[in-house]
Design a protein around this motif. Structure first.
Motif, PDB file in Angstrom:
ATOM      1  N   GLU A  93       0.832  -1.222   0.000  1.00 14.21           N
ATOM      2  CA  GLU A  93       0.000   0.000   0.000  1.00 14.21           C
ATOM      3  C   GLU A  93       0.859   1.262   0.000  1.00 14.21           C
ATOM      4  O   GLU A  93       0.546   2.249   0.661  1.00 14.21           O
ATOM      5  CB  GLU A  93      -0.917   0.003   1.239  1.00 14.21           C
ATOM      6  N   LEU A  94       1.975   1.223  -0.736  1.00 14.85           N
ATOM      7  CA  LEU A  94       2.908   2.362  -0.682  1.00 14.85           C
ATOM      8  C   LEU A  94       2.813   3.294  -1.895  1.00 14.85           C
ATOM      9  O   LEU A  94       3.674   4.171  -2.067  1.00 14.85           O
ATOM     10  CB  LEU A  94       4.349   1.863  -0.504  1.00 14.85           C
ATOM     11  N   GLU A  95       1.788   3.151  -2.712  1.00 14.06           N
ATOM     12  CA  GLU A  95       1.599   4.054  -3.852  1.00 14.06           C
ATOM     13  C   GLU A  95       1.632   5.498  -3.361  1.00 14.06           C
ATOM     14  O   GLU A  95       0.955   5.847  -2.384  1.00 14.06           O
ATOM     15  CB  GLU A  95       0.236   3.736  -4.504  1.00 14.06           C
ATOM     16  N   GLU A  96       2.476   6.327  -3.983  1.00  9.38           N
ATOM     17  CA  GLU A  96       2.629   7.750  -3.642  1.00  9.38           C
ATOM     18  C   GLU A  96       3.152   8.009  -2.223  1.00  9.38           C
ATOM     19  O   GLU A  96       3.020   9.116  -1.696  1.00  9.38           O
ATOM     20  CB  GLU A  96       1.327   8.511  -3.878  1.00  9.38           C
ATOM     21  N   ALA A  97       3.739   6.988  -1.625  1.00 12.02           N
ATOM     22  CA  ALA A  97       4.292   7.167  -0.271  1.00 12.02           C
ATOM     23  C   ALA A  97       5.537   8.038  -0.322  1.00 12.02           C
ATOM     24  O   ALA A  97       6.180   8.190  -1.368  1.00 12.02           O
ATOM     25  CB  ALA A  97       4.642   5.806   0.314  1.00 12.02           C
ATOM     26  N   ARG A  98       5.870   8.609   0.850  1.00 15.56           N
ATOM     27  CA  ARG A  98       7.128   9.345   1.002  1.00 15.56           C
ATOM     28  C   ARG A  98       8.012   8.518   1.925  1.00 15.56           C
ATOM     29  O   ARG A  98       7.622   8.223   3.060  1.00 15.56           O
ATOM     30  CB  ARG A  98       6.864  10.741   1.579  1.00 15.56           C
ATOM     31  N   ILE A  99       9.186   8.150   1.417  1.00 15.73           N
ATOM     32  CA  ILE A  99      10.060   7.244   2.178  1.00 15.73           C
ATOM     33  C   ILE A  99      11.392   7.927   2.472  1.00 15.73           C
ATOM     34  O   ILE A  99      12.053   8.441   1.565  1.00 15.73           O
ATOM     35  CB  ILE A  99      10.288   5.910   1.415  1.00 15.73           C
ATOM     36  N   ALA A 100      11.782   7.925   3.753  1.00 11.49           N
ATOM     37  CA  ALA A 100      13.062   8.506   4.175  1.00 11.49           C
ATOM     38  C   ALA A 100      14.141   7.430   4.138  1.00 11.49           C
ATOM     39  O   ALA A 100      13.939   6.315   4.637  1.00 11.49           O
ATOM     40  CB  ALA A 100      12.925   9.054   5.589  1.00 11.49           C
ATOM     41  N   LEU A 101      15.285   7.768   3.548  1.00 11.48           N
ATOM     42  CA  LEU A 101      16.397   6.813   3.429  1.00 11.48           C
ATOM     43  C   LEU A 101      17.544   7.249   4.330  1.00 11.48           C
ATOM     44  O   LEU A 101      17.910   8.433   4.335  1.00 11.48           O
ATOM     45  CB  LEU A 101      16.887   6.782   1.978  1.00 11.48           C
ATOM     46  N   THR A 102      18.134   6.321   5.063  1.00 14.92           N
ATOM     47  CA  THR A 102      19.241   6.686   5.954  1.00 14.92           C
ATOM     48  C   THR A 102      20.460   7.207   5.183  1.00 14.92           C
ATOM     49  O   THR A 102      20.893   6.578   4.199  1.00 14.92           O
ATOM     50  CB  THR A 102      19.682   5.494   6.837  1.00 14.92           C
ATOM     51  N   SER A 103      21.021   8.282   5.666  1.00 14.15           N
ATOM     52  CA  SER A 103      22.210   8.844   5.020  1.00 14.15           C
ATOM     53  C   SER A 103      23.465   8.001   5.292  1.00 14.15           C
ATOM     54  O   SER A 103      24.531   8.290   4.774  1.00 14.15           O
ATOM     55  CB  SER A 103      22.437  10.280   5.513  1.00 14.15           C
ATOM     56  N   ALA A 104      23.344   6.936   6.122  1.00 17.31           N
ATOM     57  CA  ALA A 104      24.519   6.110   6.436  1.00 17.31           C
ATOM     58  C   ALA A 104      24.786   5.035   5.385  1.00 17.31           C
ATOM     59  O   ALA A 104      25.827   4.391   5.407  1.00 17.31           O
ATOM     60  CB  ALA A 104      24.320   5.445   7.802  1.00 17.31           C
ATOM     61  N   SER A 105      23.841   4.828   4.482  1.00 18.16           N
ATOM     62  CA  SER A 105      23.920   3.683   3.561  1.00 18.16           C
ATOM     63  C   SER A 105      24.128   4.085   2.113  1.00 18.16           C
ATOM     64  O   SER A 105      23.838   5.214   1.718  1.00 18.16           O
ATOM     65  CB  SER A 105      22.598   2.907   3.674  1.00 18.16           C
ATOM     66  N   ALA A 106      24.602   3.147   1.304  1.00 17.39           N
ATOM     67  CA  ALA A 106      24.546   3.312  -0.156  1.00 17.39           C
ATOM     68  C   ALA A 106      23.880   2.086  -0.777  1.00 17.39           C
ATOM     69  O   ALA A 106      22.988   2.209  -1.609  1.00 17.39           O
ATOM     70  CB  ALA A 106      25.940   3.514  -0.736  1.00 17.39           C
ATOM     71  N   THR A 107      24.290   0.882  -0.348  1.00 21.61           N
ATOM     72  CA  THR A 107      23.728  -0.331  -0.948  1.00 21.61           C
ATOM     73  C   THR A 107      22.226  -0.457  -0.668  1.00 21.61           C
ATOM     74  O   THR A 107      21.421  -0.642  -1.583  1.00 21.61           O
ATOM     75  CB  THR A 107      24.442  -1.586  -0.379  1.00 21.61           C
ATOM     76  N   SER A 108      21.855  -0.350   0.604  1.00 19.67           N
ATOM     77  CA  SER A 108      20.467  -0.662   0.986  1.00 19.67           C
ATOM     78  C   SER A 108      19.483   0.387   0.488  1.00 19.67           C
ATOM     79  O   SER A 108      18.341   0.058   0.179  1.00 19.67           O
ATOM     80  CB  SER A 108      20.369  -0.792   2.502  1.00 19.67           C
ATOM     81  N   ILE A 109      19.915   1.646   0.407  1.00 17.03           N
ATOM     82  CA  ILE A 109      18.970   2.670  -0.049  1.00 17.03           C
ATOM     83  C   ILE A 109      18.692   2.536  -1.551  1.00 17.03           C
ATOM     84  O   ILE A 109      17.628   2.935  -2.018  1.00 17.03           O
ATOM     85  CB  ILE A 109      19.432   4.113   0.311  1.00 17.03           C
ATOM     86  N   HIS A 110      19.623   1.936  -2.286  1.00 17.99           N
ATOM     87  CA  HIS A 110      19.328   1.634  -3.693  1.00 17.99           C
ATOM     88  C   HIS A 110      18.608   0.294  -3.808  1.00 17.99           C
ATOM     89  O   HIS A 110      17.743   0.124  -4.663  1.00 17.99           O
ATOM     90  CB  HIS A 110      20.620   1.675  -4.527  1.00 17.99           C
ATOM     91  N   LEU A 111      18.947  -0.620  -2.911  1.00 17.67           N
ATOM     92  CA  LEU A 111      18.253  -1.920  -2.917  1.00 17.67           C
ATOM     93  C   LEU A 111      16.748  -1.725  -2.716  1.00 17.67           C
ATOM     94  O   LEU A 111      15.934  -2.325  -3.421  1.00 17.67           O
ATOM     95  CB  LEU A 111      18.841  -2.809  -1.805  1.00 17.67           C
TER      96      LEU A 111
END
Ligand SMILES: C=C(O[C@@H]1C=C(C(=O)O)C=C[C@H]1O)C(=O)O
Length: 286
Positions: A93-111
């Motif tokens: 149910e995430l259509e049009e959701a706003r998701i915050a990504l941790t600034s500590a990561s590179a792999t997981s935020i793209h995953l």
């Protein structure tokens, strides 16, 4: 001339570092830098660090200048238990959701973006990168991604949300392991410090094998005393992570890179991994 070594400041990397003889390494000219993955990725890209366990995504970004140490990684085939999409709503149910990504990561935020685009077919989610603070993130966003100790702490203390383990999500949709961190070294450093790097690479493997042969018991006790959480939690956490970079891990990583390229997160395809000392390249299975 000293060798600058980056150490990820999370418990997941400890099997490689716990049993290192740091004094001996300092005597041989190694300097340690202790940072979250995204800072180490940056330092490696800038050339201020010679070797580090970094986000596997960062290796793809600086592919031309880097080599991987053979046999070492942080992967999971299924649940990793420290990388979560944490959501107020179910993942469907995430259509049009706003998701915050941790600034500590590179792999997981793209995953997470790859998973939501490729396997859930979302194209209207809005992502923003912010500092890893669960309560702040959940004040303004529908969901967030945390990694490492921040994620472990969130899971323990804030059970009101939906937790989606990204290692499990990746495995469900691809049948492959996911590799979050690799040991990358500057090609220049391989020229200037070949013996020290070879020694260091063996010491990482020895530390990992010592931790594994002890079934992570001593390590889990030490981490529990330092970080809280039961030793049994830490033992099963470490047992769930793969620290050997095998053929299946490499295939999973190359598939991740192919999707990262498909969605424009990296500019060039990564056809193979350059692994130091192996004298061979691993071709993508896709
Ligand atoms: C298993 C983990 O993998 C980490 C995830 C990383 C990333 O997302 O960039 C980088 C290094 C790893 O230490 C974790 O942090 O929980």
């Amino acid at each position: 001339m000293s060798l600058h070594l980056g150490e990820i400041s999370y418990t997941n990397i400890l099997p490689f570092f716990h049993y290192l003889d740091r004094q001996e390494l300092r005597n041989r000219g190694v300097q340690f830098y202790y940072e979250v993955p995204s800072s180490l990725n940056h330092s490696l890209a800038e050339g201020t660090i010679d070797i580090a366990a970094v986000s596997s995504f960062a290796y793809a970004k600086n592919y031309d200048r880097l080599c991987l140490l053979p046999d070492l990684c942080v992967s999971s085939k299924g649940k990793v238990r420290s990388i979560f999409l944490i959501s107020k709503k179910p993942i469907t149910e995430l259509e049009e959701a706003r998701i915050a990504l941790t600034s500590a990561s590179a792999t997981s935020i793209h995953l997470v973006q790859i998973l939501l685009k490729e396997f859930y077919h979302y194209d209207t989610i809005h992502f923003e990168t912010v500092s890893p603070n669960l309560l702040e993130m959940m004040k303004t966003y529908d969901a967030c991604v945390l990694i490492g100790d921040d994620a472990i702490k969130a899971r323990r203390e804030h059970t009101q949300y939906y937790y989606y383990d990204l290692g499990e999500q990746w495995f469900t949709h691809t049948g492959l392991p996911m590799t979050y961190a690799v040991f990358a070294v500057q090609k220049d450093a391989l020229q200037s410090h070949p013996e020290l790097l070879s020694y260091l690479s063996e010491e990482f493997a020895h530390s990992r094998d010592k931790a594994r042969n002890d079934k992570y018991k001593k390590l889990a006790e030490d981490v529990s005393a330092d970080m809280g959480g039961a030793p049994s939690f830490w033992e099963s956490y470490y047992k769930g992570i793969h620290y050997v970079f095998g053929e299946e891990e490499k295939r999973g990583l190359l598939y991740y890179y192919s999707l990262a390229y498909k969605y424009g997160f990296i500019d060039k395809p990564i056809p193979a991994l350059n692994i130091w000392g192996s004298g061979r390249e691993v071709q993508s299975s896709k």
